[in-house]
Design an enzyme around this catalytic site. Structure first.
Site, PDB file in Angstrom:
ATOM      1  N   HIS A 104       0.840  -1.211   0.000  1.00  0.00           N
ATOM      2  CA  HIS A 104       0.000   0.000   0.000  1.00  0.00           C
ATOM      3  C   HIS A 104       0.864   1.245   0.000  1.00  0.00           C
ATOM      4  CE1 HIS A 104       0.667  -1.376   4.138  1.00  0.00           C
ATOM      5  NE2 HIS A 104       0.690  -0.100   4.492  1.00  0.00           N
ATOM      6  N   HIS A 106       0.939   5.185   1.261  1.00  0.00           N
ATOM      7  CA  HIS A 106       0.343   6.218   2.094  1.00  0.00           C
ATOM      8  C   HIS A 106       0.466   7.544   1.344  1.00  0.00           C
ATOM      9  CE1 HIS A 106       0.514   4.026   6.113  1.00  0.00           C
ATOM     10  NE2 HIS A 106       1.378   3.303   5.407  1.00  0.00           N
TER      11      HIS A 106
END
Ligand code: 5GP
Ligand code: ZN
Length: 118
Positions: A104, A106
């Site tokens: 992922h 951020h």
């Protein structure tokens, strides 16, 4: 449909809606949602729909997907009017501070961010 490790993956469940989240953007390749514990006024997570543990598993075949995730982060930053700047972070592995083993990005912004990170 879950396969293997993805069965127990938090972000796979968020991607498929089993666990609720606040959607920010989605397309056929990725899903972006608000971080549950925001570290800045804007703190959004961008995840590929496909389960990839981390950057350590991302080989060259994932290059276009990774580029797409970066472009999505920049698009969200434009939409959120982060013209003063922002940071895109990919924590990787234990030393990198990764706590959810589904790759992922951020996107952090809306305040001045210090450097270096901890
Ligand atoms: P990491 O530490 O792996 O780079 O980032 C994981 C992020 O996921 C953390 O910023 C954490 O706040 C966020 N997070 C953990 N559980 C949930 C959840 O159930 N929902 C949402 N929206 N974010 C979560
Ligand atoms: Zn996953």
């Amino acid at each position: 449909m879950y396969t293997g490790l993805a069965m127990s993956c938090l972000f796979c469940k968020i991607v498929d809606g089993t666990i609720s989240s606040t959607a920010v953007y989605q397309d056929e390749l990725c899903y972006a949602f608000a971080d549950l514990h925001p570290q800045a006024p804007v703190h959004i997570l961008i995840v590929p729909r496909e389960h990839i543990d981390s950057m350590m598993e991302a080989d060259q075949s994932k290059g276009a997907l990774l580029g797409h995730l970066l472009w999505v982060a920049a698009e969200i930053a434009r939409a959120k009017q982060l013209g003063k700047g922002y940071r895109i972070v990919i924590n990787t592995g234990p030393d990198g501070g990764q706590t959810v083993d589904h790759l992922h990005l951020h996107l952090l912004g809306g305040r001045p961010l210090t450097w270096p990170p901890g």
